[in-house]
Enzyme design. Sequence first.
Site, PDB file in Angstrom:
ATOM      1  N   ARG A 215      -2.195  -2.914 -13.933  1.00  0.00           N
ATOM      2  CA  ARG A 215      -1.829  -3.830 -12.835  1.00  0.00           C
ATOM      3  C   ARG A 215      -1.004  -5.027 -13.335  1.00  0.00           C
ATOM      4  NH1 ARG A 215      -4.648  -7.970  -9.449  1.00  0.00           N
ATOM      5  NH2 ARG A 215      -3.965  -7.734  -7.285  1.00  0.00           N
TER       6      ARG A 215
ATOM      7  N   ILE B 246       0.629  -8.941  -3.843  1.00  0.00           N
ATOM      8  CA  ILE B 246       0.051  -7.662  -4.285  1.00  0.00           C
ATOM      9  C   ILE B 246      -1.391  -7.744  -3.787  1.00  0.00           C
ATOM     10  CG2 ILE B 246      -0.441  -8.677  -6.576  1.00  0.00           C
ATOM     11  CD1 ILE B 246      -0.283  -5.918  -7.809  1.00  0.00           C
ATOM     12  N   SER B 247      -1.865  -6.694  -3.117  1.00  0.00           N
ATOM     13  CA  SER B 247      -3.195  -6.734  -2.510  1.00  0.00           C
ATOM     14  C   SER B 247      -4.288  -6.853  -3.570  1.00  0.00           C
ATOM     15  CB  SER B 247      -3.440  -5.474  -1.681  1.00  0.00           C
ATOM     16  OG  SER B 247      -2.391  -5.270  -0.766  1.00  0.00           O
ATOM     17  N   GLN B 248      -5.427  -7.348  -3.131  1.00  0.00           N
ATOM     18  CA  GLN B 248      -6.617  -7.449  -3.974  1.00  0.00           C
ATOM     19  C   GLN B 248      -7.041  -6.033  -4.399  1.00  0.00           C
ATOM     20  OE1 GLN B 248      -9.782  -8.711  -1.485  1.00  0.00           O
ATOM     21  NE2 GLN B 248     -11.298  -8.699  -3.128  1.00  0.00           N
TER      22      GLN B 248
ATOM     23  N   ILE C  23      -9.377  -4.103  -2.079  1.00  0.00           N
ATOM     24  CA  ILE C  23      -8.808  -3.614  -0.819  1.00  0.00           C
ATOM     25  C   ILE C  23      -7.941  -2.367  -1.082  1.00  0.00           C
ATOM     26  CG2 ILE C  23      -6.634  -4.902  -0.426  1.00  0.00           C
ATOM     27  CD1 ILE C  23      -9.362  -4.628   2.106  1.00  0.00           C
TER      28      ILE C  23
END
Length: 225
Positions: A48, A74-76, A79
């Site tokens: 990531r 950038i999404s968690q 999620i």
Amino acid sequence: MIHKRRLAGETLGIGMTSRGTRDRLVQRLRDHGIRDERVLGAIMQVPRHQFVDEALSSRAYEDTALPIGQSQTISQPWIVARMTEALLDGQALDKVLEVGTGSGYQAAILSHLVKEVYTVERIKELLKIARRRFHTLRLHNVHCKYADGNLGWPSQAPFDGIIVTAASRSIPAALVEQLREGGLLVMPLERGGEQRLIAIRKTAEEPEVTDLGGVIFVPMLSGLE
Ligand code: SAH
């Protein structure tokens, strides 16, 4: 070059971007209810820190959303894992469409779990950077397009599953259209000032809608930027 050193550090398993750090993230996701081992395996495989700016790479394995420029995020990880788990629903999928490429992280996770990933983004600059990441990581089964995701990707339809990573006020008809019967559309839907993550299963009759809980996403916009 500093960047190369950082990558070398990664293979040696030292520093904030090491496997150990990713391992802790996976454990945290497991503790927070993520059950699909395939999804956890993909989170373990995808670096990531390579999907955020280098200045933020030390925070890449925290379970939090991070800025990626152009007012987007950038999404968690939780999620991403939850949506991926919901989309797969214990099945093996061949062809998946993602709306909102952003950093490319969600698409990279999917690339380890389904045969072909199609992803569309309306901000050219973000797509350019994401494309470079897919190339560097040799994720050859990710196909990108600069387009308005409200329209889906008609020439590649039907899809076994569709995931939308920006919040919309309505369910785009083109996406339901491009979903094969029995397939799932997972997306954040804005309703009365609040966002709910929903899963819609396309059936021969009325679509079946499941509410997966409250979420916070950037808005889904129309047209190209
Ligand atoms: N999946 C991304 C999350 C990015 S945030 C990741 O893993 O990083 C949501 C993204 O959706 C933003 O990049 C935004 O530009 C994009 N987006 C919003 N509306 C869109 C639309 N109509 N078509 C395509 N992309 C859209």
